[in-house]
Design a protein around this motif. Structure first.
Motif, PDB file in Angstrom:
ATOM      1  N   ALA A 106       4.254   7.213  -1.823  1.00 35.76           N
ATOM      2  CA  ALA A 106       5.860   7.465  -2.143  1.00 35.76           C
ATOM      3  C   ALA A 106       6.121   6.407  -3.447  1.00 35.76           C
ATOM      4  O   ALA A 106       5.519   5.457  -3.843  1.00 35.76           O
ATOM      5  CB  ALA A 106       6.670   6.664  -1.101  1.00 35.76           C
ATOM      6  N   VAL A 107       7.053   7.151  -4.380  1.00 35.75           N
ATOM      7  CA  VAL A 107       7.404   6.448  -5.691  1.00 35.75           C
ATOM      8  C   VAL A 107       8.895   6.312  -5.500  1.00 35.75           C
ATOM      9  O   VAL A 107       9.507   7.347  -5.203  1.00 35.75           O
ATOM     10  CB  VAL A 107       6.994   7.341  -6.793  1.00 35.75           C
ATOM     11  N   ALA A 135       0.827  -1.106   0.097  1.00 34.89           N
ATOM     12  CA  ALA A 135      -0.059   0.005  -0.036  1.00 34.89           C
ATOM     13  C   ALA A 135       0.910   1.329   0.131  1.00 34.89           C
ATOM     14  O   ALA A 135       2.090   1.406   0.574  1.00 34.89           O
ATOM     15  CB  ALA A 135      -1.114   0.001   1.209  1.00 34.89           C
ATOM     16  N   ASN A 136       0.488   2.240  -0.765  1.00 32.73           N
ATOM     17  CA  ASN A 136       1.004   3.599  -0.580  1.00 32.73           C
ATOM     18  C   ASN A 136       2.598   3.744  -0.953  1.00 32.73           C
ATOM     19  O   ASN A 136       3.010   4.779  -0.560  1.00 32.73           O
ATOM     20  CB  ASN A 136       1.039   4.067   0.904  1.00 32.73           C
ATOM     21  N   GLU A 137       3.064   2.933  -1.840  1.00 27.62           N
ATOM     22  CA  GLU A 137       4.139   2.781  -2.190  1.00 27.62           C
ATOM     23  C   GLU A 137       4.341   2.141  -3.637  1.00 27.62           C
ATOM     24  O   GLU A 137       3.940   1.109  -4.011  1.00 27.62           O
ATOM     25  CB  GLU A 137       5.186   2.139  -1.231  1.00 27.62           C
ATOM     26  N   VAL A 138       4.878   2.790  -4.670  1.00 27.05           N
ATOM     27  CA  VAL A 138       4.906   2.172  -5.959  1.00 27.05           C
ATOM     28  C   VAL A 138       6.484   2.243  -6.285  1.00 27.05           C
ATOM     29  O   VAL A 138       6.978   3.458  -6.167  1.00 27.05           O
ATOM     30  CB  VAL A 138       4.201   2.986  -7.016  1.00 27.05           C
ATOM     31  N   HIS A 151       8.011   4.260   2.972  1.00 25.23           N
ATOM     32  CA  HIS A 151       8.831   5.429   3.077  1.00 25.23           C
ATOM     33  C   HIS A 151       7.868   6.543   3.848  1.00 25.23           C
ATOM     34  O   HIS A 151       7.881   7.849   3.631  1.00 25.23           O
ATOM     35  CB  HIS A 151       9.228   5.953   1.562  1.00 25.23           C
ATOM     36  N   GLY A 152       6.948   5.987   4.548  1.00 19.59           N
ATOM     37  CA  GLY A 152       5.943   6.866   5.089  1.00 19.59           C
ATOM     38  C   GLY A 152       4.571   6.192   5.561  1.00 19.59           C
ATOM     39  O   GLY A 152       4.566   4.882   5.267  1.00 19.59           O
ATOM     40  N   TYR A 160      10.068   9.968  -5.401  1.00 19.89           N
ATOM     41  CA  TYR A 160       9.223  11.059  -5.955  1.00 19.89           C
ATOM     42  C   TYR A 160       8.001  10.870  -4.936  1.00 19.89           C
ATOM     43  O   TYR A 160       7.723  10.009  -4.050  1.00 19.89           O
ATOM     44  CB  TYR A 160       9.005  10.860  -7.264  1.00 19.89           C
ATOM     45  N   ARG A 161       7.088  11.956  -5.450  1.00 19.91           N
ATOM     46  CA  ARG A 161       5.600  11.755  -4.544  1.00 19.91           C
ATOM     47  C   ARG A 161       4.627  11.846  -5.452  1.00 19.91           C
ATOM     48  O   ARG A 161       4.664  12.561  -6.373  1.00 19.91           O
ATOM     49  CB  ARG A 161       5.784  13.102  -3.628  1.00 19.91           C
ATOM     50  N   GLY A 162       3.560  10.952  -5.414  1.00 20.35           N
ATOM     51  CA  GLY A 162       2.607  10.723  -6.175  1.00 20.35           C
ATOM     52  C   GLY A 162       1.315  11.150  -5.127  1.00 20.35           C
ATOM     53  O   GLY A 162       1.377  11.306  -4.083  1.00 20.35           O
TER      54      GLY A 162
END
Lengths: 128, 331
Positions: free
Chosen positions: B213-214, B142-145, B279-280, B195-197
């Motif tokens: 987070a990317v 989740a929440n990270e690519v 990362h978060g 990076y940030r999406g």
């Protein structure tokens, strides 16, 4: 009274002014619907847009032809009476010329807008 | 009064600050992908074009009012108005439109066959990320690519509730995510980094807190990361973590969250198998540490208004610390 003799304003219509924008709107609506139905029902998500592009080209030719005819009629109105009387004069002839002027300008705008709508399918070649 | 030199220094400092603001992990003006690069160029051309048109208009106004404030010939003026007010804008707009449309085929083209596939589902207010493997197994997080450097990634986007929009400004354009429909987006990262999406479509109370987070990295590093993510969770190594693992199951956390390798197999909330390595937290809006875990468990509403997770403020502080320690250990 015919438009060529504007002393009697009883059969003058403001619909003439919006005729060209209506052509533009109809062109947009029909093009949009054609492409949407083509991609959803027939071509599929990654299918070619070729047939729909041909249809949009035909719609564009028809719309621009119609707008051209309206612009021609508007030009004649604008030039009515030798084009000497001010087109913002508070007279039947002034109003007649004003409608011609407004219609002519809207025709130019509609022609550009129709061409802009059609430009999309010049570059987009598939349904993706 | 400032001296000319002082004014120049102030101006240069302001320009440097402005230029620095264009960089960062979430800037469309600092592209790190093919799509973003084309869009940044388009923006530059549009901005320069607008500036040229604006300057020309100001110059003409000054000329008409100040330089040549005299009566004009009516016919020439009418032609000037027609040319400057209608013909020139039409030509300029047409040129910009053609340039913009010509970019579209490349921006919307699907990724080549064999590209890394990533399925992302937008949910209020987090991102469910799945990497389908060649063996049919899917790795969910989740929440990270993570995306491969120099290669295309084939993103399949949809939504579980309302319309969201997937946007990594540094890498490419945005694409809406619809419930019941899968959209495809191809991204070609060209520069490694983090990076940030964000969600780019208002989707409810915590829309602004729905980020991710990317990470763009070489394919070999990505494969190692993916292999690690596909593994079940390692058992906790500290007594506090072990107590937290037991509490996680006893308090019913597993009804909504999955931790692979344990009986926790809920699918309502994010998969937490390797949550400690992310990362978060809170959809990449909070630091990933034990303190944030504790606050999230006890007062999630204060961190993300409208969040579906219920507050567990009734838990004894010692239990909360143990749960936080366990989650932090899920590396």
């Amino acid at each position: 009274m015919s438009p060529e003799a504007p002393d009697d304003e009883s059969n003058q219509s403001l619909w003439f002014v919006v005729a060209a924008p209506l052509c533009w709107a109809a062109h947009f609506l029909v093009s949009y619907a054609t492409v949407a139905v083509w991609c959803e029902r027939y071509a599929g998500r990654d299918g070619s847009l070729y047939q729909a592009r041909v249809a949009v080209a035909a719609y564009t030719a028809a719309a621009l032809g119609g707008i051209g005819l309206i612009a021609l009629a508007a030009w004649r109105r604008y030039q009515h009476g030798g084009g000497t009387e001010a087109f913002d004069a508070d007279t039947p002839l002034g109003r007649h010329r004003f409608i011609g002027s407004a219609t002519l300008l809207l025709s130019a705008l509609s022609a550009v807008a129709t061409a802009y709508s059609a430009l999309t399918v010049v570059f987009i070649r598939d349904c993706h | 009064m400032c001296s000319p030199a002082a004014r120049s220094r102030t101006l240069l400092a302001a320009l440097a600050l402005g230029a620095a603001a264009c960089r960062g992990p979430q800037s469309a003006l600092d592209p790190a992908g093919r799509g973003a690069d084309r869009i940044a160029t388009l923006f530059t051309i549009m901005a320069v074009g607008a500036a040229v048109v604006w300057l020309a208009m100001v110059a003409l106004t000054v000329f008409a009012v100040r330089v040549h404030a005299a009566p004009r010939v009516e016919r020439r003026t009418a032609l000037f108005i027609l040319g400057g007010g209608a013909l020139v804008p039409t030509v300029v707009l047409t040129a910009l439109l053609v340039y913009g449309l010509a970019l579209l085929p490349e921006l919307v083209a699907p990724a080549p066959a064999g590209s890394l596939r990533v399925a992302v589902t937008g949910e209020q207010w987090w991102w469910r990320v799945r990497y389908p493997g060649p063996d049919g197994r899917t790795v969910e997080l989740a929440n990270e690519v993570h995306l491969p450097l120099g290669q295309a990634a084939d993103l399949r986007l949809d939504s579980a509730d309302v319309i969201h929009s997937f946007w990594i400004p540094s890498l490419g354009g945005k694409l809406d995510m619809f419930p019941g429909r899968t959209s495809r987006l191809a991204l070609w990262p060209t520069r490694a980094g983090r990076y940030r999406g964000v969600c780019a479509e208002y989707c409810g109370a915590s829309h602004a807190l729905m980020a991710f987070a990317v990470v763009v990295e070489p394919r070999a590093a990505l494969d190692r990361w993916l292999a690690h993510q596909s593994e079940p969770a390692r058992p906790p190594t500290t007594p506090l973590g072990a107590r937290g693992a037991a509490l996680f199951l006893a308090d019913g956390c597993g009804a909504c969250h999955a931790v692979r390798g344990t009986p926790a197999a809920g699918t309502l909330g994010p998969d937490l198998t390797h949550v400690g390595s992310r990362h978060g937290l809170g959809a990449a809006t909070l630091p990933n540490d034990a303190g944030t875990f504790a606050r999230w468990i006890t007062h999630p509403e204060s961190l993300k208004p409208g969040v579906h997770m219920p507050a567990f403020g009734m838990l004894p502080p010692a239990d909360v610390r143990a749960l936080a320690a366990y989650l932090e250990e899920l590396q």
